[in-house]
Design a protein around this motif. Structure first.
Motif, mmCIF file in Angstrom:
data_model
loop_
_atom_site.group_PDB
_atom_site.id
_atom_site.type_symbol
_atom_site.label_atom_id
_atom_site.label_comp_id
_atom_site.label_asym_id
_atom_site.label_seq_id
_atom_site.Cartn_x
_atom_site.Cartn_y
_atom_site.Cartn_z
ATOM 1 N N SER A 20 0.841 -1.188 0.000
ATOM 2 C CA SER A 20 0.000 0.000 0.000
ATOM 3 C C SER A 20 0.881 1.245 0.000
ATOM 4 C CB SER A 20 -0.913 -0.003 1.224
ATOM 5 O OG SER A 20 -0.128 -0.172 2.377
ATOM 6 N N ALA A 21 0.275 2.344 -0.363
ATOM 7 C CA ALA A 21 0.928 3.663 -0.389
ATOM 8 C C ALA A 21 2.279 3.602 -1.100
ATOM 9 C CB ALA A 21 1.066 4.200 1.031
ATOM 10 N N CYS A 40 3.550 0.263 -2.788
ATOM 11 C CA CYS A 40 2.573 -0.366 -3.668
ATOM 12 C C CYS A 40 3.256 -0.833 -4.971
ATOM 13 C CB CYS A 40 1.526 0.699 -3.970
ATOM 14 S SG CYS A 40 0.029 0.049 -4.578
ATOM 15 N N ASP A 75 -6.676 -9.245 -7.709
ATOM 16 C CA ASP A 75 -7.558 -8.069 -7.624
ATOM 17 C C ASP A 75 -8.608 -8.134 -8.724
ATOM 18 O OD1 ASP A 75 -6.084 -6.952 -5.543
ATOM 19 O OD2 ASP A 75 -4.709 -5.948 -6.940
#
Ligand SMILES: Nc1ncnc2c1ncn2[C@@H]1O[C@H](COP(=O)(O)OP(=O)(O)OP(=O)(O)O)[C@@H](O)[C@H]1O
Ligand SMILES: [Mg+2]
Length: 238
Positions: free
Chosen positions: A17-18, A21, A62
């Protein structure tokens, strides 16, 4: 090509994440035939291990679809995925991943016991004998050589008779001769049990022993190159 056992369609995955990523798998389409041996190669960080984890049902996409041995993994709950893994997939890692305070026999038998498979210790003993460790049943991992530890891990992976055996750099922590013995064992089990074998390796000689090679680069799969015939592999190894 025979029946397809692994199929990915438009498979896409971003991890972390962030700032950390990473778009690891990018719109991957892939079909693997049942009973085939496949070597996945490619630079470090290209997404090979992540791809294996997706095939094993240990990492979720995803986007996109993944079917393995007739199961649509993208639609399964966590419990159903765990059940799927226990019945369909065997996994071998570079660093063996044995439980240090269990004997070789227990390392193979306990997962069978947890999966409610009958006669777990009898099956474990037979699997360990089949990889040449009949004399090491009561040794702990710390009392075994690297090659022996990997053979325990292979026996553990094979014990539930999975349709697909997945191996992430199975010879990466072994010297050349021991690595070749482990590779011999994997390919002979694959043939004997008509399993699909998908392995990741940085070793070109090991990749060349697979019936098919898949090259991953920056999260994408490069088109297949025609593989050398098995006779040429034999000649190259002689
Ligand atoms: N949980 C995570 N969060 C963020 N980034 C991740 C995570 N897991 C993996 N990555 C990144 O995804 C990329 C692919 O990782 P992966 O482990 O699949 O590579 P690999 O091809 O197996 O490399 P190697 O040959 O070094 O084992 C790497 O750049 C890695 O840093
Ligand atoms: Mg890796």
């Amino acid at each position: 090509m025979g029946k397809t056992i692994i199929q990915l369609r438009n498979a896409d995955l971003t991890l972390g994440s962030a700032a950390a990523c990473v778009h690891v798998l990018k719109e991957i389409d892939l079909d693997i035939a049942a009973g085939q041996s496949v070597g996945i190669v490619g630079p470090s960080g290209s997404g090979k291990s992540t791809l294996l984890m997706v095939l094993a049902g240990l990492e979720r996409l995803d986007r996109g679809e993944i079917h393995v041995n007739g199961h649509a993994l993208h639609g399964l709950s966590e419990d159903a995925l765990a059940d799927f893994r226990g019945r369909n997939i065997g996994i071998v890692f570079q660093s063996f991943h044995l439980i240090a305070n269990m004997t070789a026999l227990e390392n193979v038998a306990v997962p069978l016991e947890l999966a409610n498979i009958r006669d777990p210790f009898a099956i474990a003993r037979a699997e360990l004998e089949a990889v040449g460790l009949g004399e090491r049943l009561h040794h702990y991992p710390g009392q075994l050589s690297g090659g022996e530890q990997q053979r325990v891990a292979i026996a553990r992976a094979l014990a539930p008779s999975p349709a697909v055996l997945i191996a992430d750099e199975p010879t990466g922590n072994l010297d050349g001769a021991t690595g070749r013995q482990i590779a011999d064992l994997l390919f002979s089990k694959q043939k004997e049990r008509q399993m699909t074998l998908v392995l990741v390796t940085h070793d070109p000689a090991l990749a060349a022993r697979c019936e098919r090679q898949i090259r991953v680069r920056s999260g994408r799969i490069e088109p297949d190159k025609p593989s050398l015939s098995p006779d040429i592999h034999e000649a190259a190894r002689a």
